[in-house]
Scaffold this motif. Sequence first.
Motif, PDB file in Angstrom:
ATOM      1  N   ASP A  70       0.827  -1.198   0.000  1.00  0.00           N
ATOM      2  CA  ASP A  70       0.000   0.000   0.000  1.00  0.00           C
ATOM      3  C   ASP A  70       0.869   1.258   0.000  1.00  0.00           C
ATOM      4  O   ASP A  70       2.100   1.193   0.023  1.00  0.00           O
ATOM      5  CB  ASP A  70      -0.969  -0.011   1.181  1.00  0.00           C
ATOM      6  CG  ASP A  70      -0.257  -0.036   2.534  1.00  0.00           C
ATOM      7  OD1 ASP A  70       0.963   0.242   2.595  1.00  0.00           O
ATOM      8  OD2 ASP A  70      -0.931  -0.331   3.540  1.00  0.00           O
ATOM      9  N   TRP A  71       0.191   2.427  -0.008  1.00  0.00           N
ATOM     10  CA  TRP A  71       0.918   3.688  -0.090  1.00  0.00           C
ATOM     11  C   TRP A  71       1.812   3.903   1.128  1.00  0.00           C
ATOM     12  O   TRP A  71       2.936   4.390   0.998  1.00  0.00           O
ATOM     13  CB  TRP A  71      -0.058   4.857  -0.238  1.00  0.00           C
ATOM     14  CG  TRP A  71       0.624   6.183  -0.059  1.00  0.00           C
ATOM     15  CD1 TRP A  71       0.561   7.006   1.029  1.00  0.00           C
ATOM     16  CD2 TRP A  71       1.543   6.803  -0.969  1.00  0.00           C
ATOM     17  NE1 TRP A  71       1.363   8.113   0.848  1.00  0.00           N
ATOM     18  CE2 TRP A  71       1.973   8.020  -0.370  1.00  0.00           C
ATOM     19  CE3 TRP A  71       2.023   6.467  -2.228  1.00  0.00           C
ATOM     20  CZ2 TRP A  71       2.855   8.878  -1.002  1.00  0.00           C
ATOM     21  CZ3 TRP A  71       2.915   7.327  -2.861  1.00  0.00           C
ATOM     22  CH2 TRP A  71       3.329   8.522  -2.250  1.00  0.00           C
ATOM     23  N   ALA A 115       2.224   7.140  -8.635  1.00  0.00           N
ATOM     24  CA  ALA A 115       1.702   6.441  -7.465  1.00  0.00           C
ATOM     25  C   ALA A 115       1.179   7.461  -6.459  1.00  0.00           C
ATOM     26  O   ALA A 115       0.101   7.284  -5.866  1.00  0.00           O
ATOM     27  CB  ALA A 115       2.787   5.568  -6.854  1.00  0.00           C
ATOM     28  N   GLU A 164      -2.718   8.129  -5.083  1.00  0.00           N
ATOM     29  CA  GLU A 164      -3.081   8.233  -3.675  1.00  0.00           C
ATOM     30  C   GLU A 164      -3.816   9.543  -3.404  1.00  0.00           C
ATOM     31  O   GLU A 164      -4.772   9.578  -2.614  1.00  0.00           O
ATOM     32  CB  GLU A 164      -1.825   8.141  -2.811  1.00  0.00           C
ATOM     33  CG  GLU A 164      -2.065   8.186  -1.318  1.00  0.00           C
ATOM     34  CD  GLU A 164      -2.838   6.986  -0.779  1.00  0.00           C
ATOM     35  OE1 GLU A 164      -3.315   7.072   0.377  1.00  0.00           O
ATOM     36  OE2 GLU A 164      -2.979   5.967  -1.502  1.00  0.00           O
ATOM     37  N   ALA A 216       0.185   0.100  -4.591  1.00  0.00           N
ATOM     38  CA  ALA A 216       0.312   1.553  -4.642  1.00  0.00           C
ATOM     39  C   ALA A 216       0.898   2.037  -5.962  1.00  0.00           C
ATOM     40  O   ALA A 216       0.682   3.189  -6.364  1.00  0.00           O
ATOM     41  CB  ALA A 216       1.166   2.047  -3.482  1.00  0.00           C
TER      42      ALA A 216
END
Length: 457
Positions: free
Chosen positions: A138-139, A165, A169, A227
């Motif tokens: 994930d981010w 990316a 987000e 992400a």
Amino acid sequence: MPSTAPPGSSVEASTARHLHHLLAAEQRRGRLPSVAAGIVRDGGLAWSDAIGTLDGRVDGVVADVDTQYRMGSITKTFVAVAVMRLRDAGRLDLLDRLEDHVPGSQLGGATIAQLLSHGAGVQAETNGPWWERTPGGDWDALAGSSVGQRFRAGRRFHYTNIGFAALGELVARAHGAHWFDVVRRDVLEPLGMGRTTMRPDGKAAQGLAVHPFADVLLPEPEHDAGAMAPAGQLWTTVQDLARWAAFTGGDTAEVLSADTLAEMYEPHTIADNPGQPWTTAHGLGWQVWNVDGTRYAGHGGSMPGFLAGLRVDVETGDGVVILTNTTSGMGLVAPELLKAFLEREPRTPEPWHAAGDAGVLDLVGTWHWGPSVTVAKAVGDHLVLGEPGQARGSRFAPAGEDEWVGLDGYFTGEPLRVVRRPDGTASHLDLASFRFTRTPYDPEADVPGGVDEGGWR
């Protein structure tokens, strides 16, 4: 080889045969397991074709224009449109820092505009394993891996997957939803692009690598990039990508305004390679090309097992899309297909009609900026001074009574005002403080700095 144009094609049979030959020759030369392509005109597919099989074997499933391929970095254009929709809704400014919307990373000082145009100096790839071939996290995991900047923000072009990316987000946090759910709802569904998905769905090509020294294949992995997905995750078909090409050419179906789309095509950073003339720049999420004076917009795409291309003439809307399932090997067949199509089936010029405004006749003809000579013409709704693209030539659009605004070159956005005598005739033009007069340095036209009382001698 087909002897007539494919079903649904609007090109001449001879054109279809020639385009088929170019595509078939490229498929064999590049050893592409399969390749599908289309030419877009007037918002639809004028021609499309597909060659090869999905697994690269002679007895495999034959490719067609509804076969899904991974589009790679063309994904970035969808993310960019989602960002610009937020801007147009007043929810962010392009000069905002990433930190203002996605706090807590080492990229926070870069502006949204810099990230969109690859001008933020952000590193190209992740610090971990080859993200294009491994599942992503994930981010928070990405931001916590010390991704940062290689160059001062605003200094130069440096292509960055990490930057997109971050933009994905940003979109997710602004909407409180996954970035792709936002793209699907706000972009894909209004455009009818139901075959563009996060992961392969239905008929889809296997991503393949072709051995450089033998005619054997290696399947490439397919995964969720997490992400990093906004940098190159999406899958699509020639039919769906053709709709995106129509969007690129201006048929936005109110997903985005024409002015915003044009803004996205303005070059921000130049892809400069020492010793080579540059023809490619980056706008806000889009690649833009200047080829012999013709402006194109679009994007290339590559992921292990796939290559893709989208290129559209932004003036005419004519464009080309291409998808193949190989890691490397495809040459410049996409622009060659478009060039061949345009040579064989050029657009017929619209008939000329006398639709001008006689009310601007007192503005046309010869004007002088100091001793230089400039000719003004009325072309459609525009007043044109000189030759746009040469020196300071520019078109001007009406902005009010006796007021105009520049559209090209040096005078883009600059005001032009017609100054009239008491009897209503045009005395001079005031263009961004410059005086244009009917005779060189007309002493009665309020020339700044005055005119020598002795006159010309």
